[in-house]
Write an enzyme that holds these catalytic residues in place. Structure first.
Site, short mmCIF file in Angstrom:
data_model
loop_
_atom_site.label_atom_id
_atom_site.label_comp_id
_atom_site.label_asym_id
_atom_site.label_seq_id
_atom_site.Cartn_x
_atom_site.Cartn_y
_atom_site.Cartn_z
N GLY A 28 0.79 -1.22 0.00
CA GLY A 28 0.00 0.00 0.00
C GLY A 28 0.82 1.27 0.00
O GLY A 28 0.32 2.34 0.35
N LYS B 295 -0.34 2.34 -4.32
CA LYS B 295 -0.88 3.67 -4.57
C LYS B 295 -0.61 4.16 -6.00
O LYS B 295 -1.39 4.91 -6.56
CB LYS B 295 -0.27 4.67 -3.57
CG LYS B 295 -0.77 4.49 -2.13
CD LYS B 295 -2.22 4.90 -1.99
CE LYS B 295 -2.64 5.03 -0.54
NZ LYS B 295 -2.67 3.74 0.16
N ASP C 167 -6.14 9.35 2.57
CA ASP C 167 -5.32 10.38 1.92
C ASP C 167 -6.07 11.10 0.81
O ASP C 167 -5.58 11.25 -0.32
CB ASP C 167 -4.03 9.76 1.37
CG ASP C 167 -3.20 9.09 2.46
OD1 ASP C 167 -3.44 9.37 3.65
OD2 ASP C 167 -2.31 8.29 2.11
N TYR D 21 -8.06 7.53 9.58
CA TYR D 21 -7.63 6.15 9.83
C TYR D 21 -6.65 6.02 10.99
O TYR D 21 -6.11 4.95 11.23
CB TYR D 21 -7.04 5.53 8.57
CG TYR D 21 -5.90 6.31 7.94
CD1 TYR D 21 -4.60 6.25 8.44
CD2 TYR D 21 -6.12 7.09 6.82
CE1 TYR D 21 -3.57 6.94 7.86
CE2 TYR D 21 -5.09 7.80 6.21
CZ TYR D 21 -3.81 7.72 6.74
OH TYR D 21 -2.79 8.42 6.15
N ASP E 264 8.11 4.97 2.46
CA ASP E 264 7.82 5.77 1.26
C ASP E 264 7.80 7.27 1.54
O ASP E 264 7.77 8.07 0.60
CB ASP E 264 6.49 5.34 0.63
CG ASP E 264 5.31 5.39 1.59
OD1 ASP E 264 5.52 5.66 2.79
OD2 ASP E 264 4.17 5.14 1.14
N ASN F 31 2.51 -2.79 6.12
CA ASN F 31 2.78 -2.05 4.88
C ASN F 31 4.26 -1.69 4.91
O ASN F 31 4.64 -0.67 5.47
CB ASN F 31 1.90 -0.79 4.83
CG ASN F 31 2.15 0.04 3.58
OD1 ASN F 31 2.36 -0.50 2.50
ND2 ASN F 31 2.14 1.35 3.73
#
Length: 697
Positions: A23, A54, A131, A175, A241, A269
């Protein structure tokens, strides 16, 4: 709701979801890497893979577009591979960037896309609304009372359209706890989701923050109460990331195993790079085995840490031990030499094509260079690698030790001799150097590991840390007076590898809070000074500083009319200093100071016909002089130089050291007074303008 699905939920038969979510933002993993992941998950007892890259544009940006025939073929093969390894393949779609929730056409497009994936053999799905902007369009504002109502309405409709699958995940826009207004328990968004979302839909949650340091039982109980169901943790503890300079190779930790019966599942993730995720996924699997379903652990973790069922340290060792075997596997042609293969030779009139048969045919002759032999990678190398790239909120043990040692060496170098810490300083400097050398050797052995795929994912990171450690190593050697300062530390035109960060780094360094969130805190940076031994080429620079400081200051008597100091002949070059008792100070501009000494001051005193009693020379036989240009405002470099010289003079057998100062030189008088070790002494026959200060060794 189907009867079978309803029965499973009523009896609590649904299994705990454990595995990986792809993710992150960035280049998605390849189909081959995902298949390899399924194999590992099966080996380690994990059961779930959430497909949510993503930057797969048909997952997020172009979510309405159906897959092409070629893409469909790849996805079908991937779903089939997951099923063959008993891994639940969950297909996620993220329409939140631009969906109009109230549009039947938009909802139909979403259903059509998921129907296509269902035809590929997928049976588990997820809708993600993370997001995204929270402002609804005008049409949605007319149809729904809130953003949460809009999301829940579409999610429930899609869930029912797909036949209420056993596994269906919903990712809310809020979240994590830090996104909730005013807090988790009073969040109108979460309260609406918990009340209106159908009970067969599970909810993803990252914990207190997007990247949560710790996740407590109490926090999960709170959000479970609001959501009216236990969440599935989407864990970003190993995600990288958000920072291209980070790689996370530490163990899964700071999540007590008491959480397991209070959660629907945990999905990690991890790092964007596929191969370095071995540790993250392996240690998660060990954590999940600890008390799954409330049963005793089948993995002996010991009870030396806070969690009696899981030890991050032991889990890490298990993972690194298995990972070492992966490094040793040659994953492409051209690897280490192998025994020659025995092939049956077929008769042919044609010249056979030359190919690598695996043999190492070259044997060096007498006097020739021997063949290069790569040292094998060790478990200690991987432990060090993990320590250097540990977790987002903490460094590993070795990394912390290196930072602590460097900080101590930097702050105590100037006072080591004065406080009898010379031996300790040198010992700790050697220890730091040994740790730096271990990093270099780890880099070399990693670079020669047979599995090049793992190496290529790691290479930029290990090259960067090797370079940074090299700069720190050179700096410590300079502090210890071992040779000239590193060109990278002193040059005004360094190579680009001598500084870090590019434009992003420069932006950060200009901000007032830069460094405030470093995992290892240290005092604000000052100018960098390098101390090194004196060499004959420094004579003119020493003379220049000497002349400049003689004429500095208002109201000073012209140099020609001042009575000379004993040390003037040393600074002026009339007496050549010994490099063992002479130090040069440099900053980014050039030479900015010096410290010179004579173990026997009598010849210098005789040179200017200074009559000093034998009793003074008996107690203080040695002479020292220090001078700094006005731009050196930090007294630490001068303290450091004096400390080094006093240590060297003491080693020569001298009992004490004295210096001469002019009463008008208030700057140096203040400096020696603040040192504390030098005291004024009475010396008969001194000119009226001259004072003597001394210290016993």
């Amino acid at each position: 709701m189907s009867n079978s699905s309803s029965a499973k939920r009523q009896t609590g038969a649904r299994r705990f979801l454990s595995g990986v979510v792809e993710g992150f933002y960035g280049r998605p993993w390849t189909m081959e890497q995902r298949t390899e992941l399924f194999n590992r998950e099966q080996q380690w007892g994990l059961n779930t893979y959430l497909y949510a890259p993503k930057d797969d544009y048909k997952h997020r940006m172009y979510w309405r577009d159906l897959y092409s025939a070629e893409e469909a073929k790849q996805l079908m093969a991937l779903i089939s591979a997951a099923q063959q390894h008993n891994v639940d393949f969950i297909y996620a779609i993220s329409p939140g960037l631009d969906i109009t929730f109230s549009s039947t056409k938009e909802v139909a497009a979403l259903k059509r896309k998921l129907d296509q994936v269902k035809e590929f053999g997928c049976r588990s799905f997820s809708l993600l609304f993370d997001d995204i902007e929270t402002e609804m369009c005008a049409a949605d504002k007319q149809a729904f009372s809130s953003f949460a109502h809009a999301q829940v309405a579409v999610t429930n409709e899609v869930f029912q359209h797909l036949g209420e699958p056993d596994t269906f995940l919903f990712c809310p826009t809020d979240y994590c706890a830090s996104f909730c207004t005013p807090n988790v328990s009073k969040s109108s968004y979460l309260l609406t989701v918990g009340e209106m979302l159908l009970p067969g839909i599970d909810i993803l949650w990252t914990g207190p923050k997007v990247v949560s340091h710790k996740i407590s039982v109490e926090s999960i109980e709170e959000v479970s109460s609001v959501l009216r169901r236990p969440p599935v943790i989407w864990d970003n503890i190993h995600a990288n990331d958000y920072d291209p300079q980070r790689l996370l190779l530490g163990p899964y930790k700071d999540r007590p195993t008491e959480l397991i019966p209070k959660l629907r599942g945990v999905l990690t993730n991890p790092n964007c790079e596929f191969y370095p995720n071995f540790v993250a996924i392996h240690t998660l699997a060990t954590w999940c085995k600890a008390t799954a379903n409330g049963e005793p652990s089948d993995v002996d973790m010991g009870d030396e840490e806070q969690d009696p069922c899981y030890s991050p340290h032991k889990a890490l060792t298990l993972a690194l031990t298995d990972w070492l075997q992966e490094f040793m596997r040659t994953d492409q042609p051209g690897g280490p030499c192998r025994p020659p293969a025995r092939l049956k030779k077929e008769s042919s009139d044609e010249e056979p094509m030359q190919t690598d048969m695996g043999e190492c045919s070259y044997v060096p002759g007498p006097g020739e260079n021997p063949l290069y032999t790569a040292e094998p990678l060790t478990l200690d190398d991987l432990r060090l690698l993990s320590d250097l790239f540990y977790l987002p909120y903490e460094h590993g043990t070795t990394a912390r030790t290196m930072l602590q040692e460097l900080d101590w060496l930097k702050n105590n170098g100037c006072t080591a001799a004065e406080t009898d810490k010379t031996e300790e300083w040198c010992s700790r400097a050697q220890r730091f150097d040994d740790m730096c050398e271990a990093v270099v050797q780890m880099f070399n052995r990693l670079s020669n590991a047979p599995n090049r795929s793992i190496l290529y994912d790691l290479y930029n990171y290990i090259c960067d840390i090797k370079s940074g450690v090299g700069l720190a190593r050179a700096y410590v050697k300079t502090l210890g007076g071992q040779g000239r300062p590193s060109a990278q530390l002193m040059s005004d035109d360094p190579e680009p590898w001598g500084f870090r960060g590019g434009l992003s780094g420069e932006f950060q360094r200009m901000l007032p809070g830069h460094g405030n969130r470093d995992l290892f805190r240290y005092p604000p940076m000052t100018a960098v000074y390098c101390m090194r031994p004196y060499c004959p080429e420094d004579k003119m620079e020493v003379q220049r500083i000497f002349r400049q400081m003689q004429g500095a200051g208002e109201g000073k008597v012209p140099p020609m009319t001042q009575p000379p100091l004993i040390c003037d002949s040393l600074s002026a070059g009339d007496i050549s200093p010994c490099s063992q008792y002479a130090l040069i100070l440099e900053d980014e501009i050039g030479v900015c100071g010096y410290a010179l000494a004579l173990t026997d001051a009598k010849p210098a005193a005789a040179k200017i016909q200074r009559a000093i009693s034998d009793s003074v020379f008996e107690e203080f036989p040695s002479l020292i002089t220090v001078q700094l240009l006005p731009r050196v405002t930090d007294p630490s470099p001068a303290k450091h130089m004096i400390g080094r010289l006093l240590s060297s003079i003491r080693s020569s057998g001298s009992r004490g050291v004295f210096c001469e100062l002019r009463q008008s030189d208030q700057r140096m008088l203040d400096f020696y007074n603040k040192l504390g070790s030098f005291k004024l002494i009475q010396v008969a026959g001194l000119p009226r303008d001259i004072l003597a200060m001394a210290t016993s060794l």
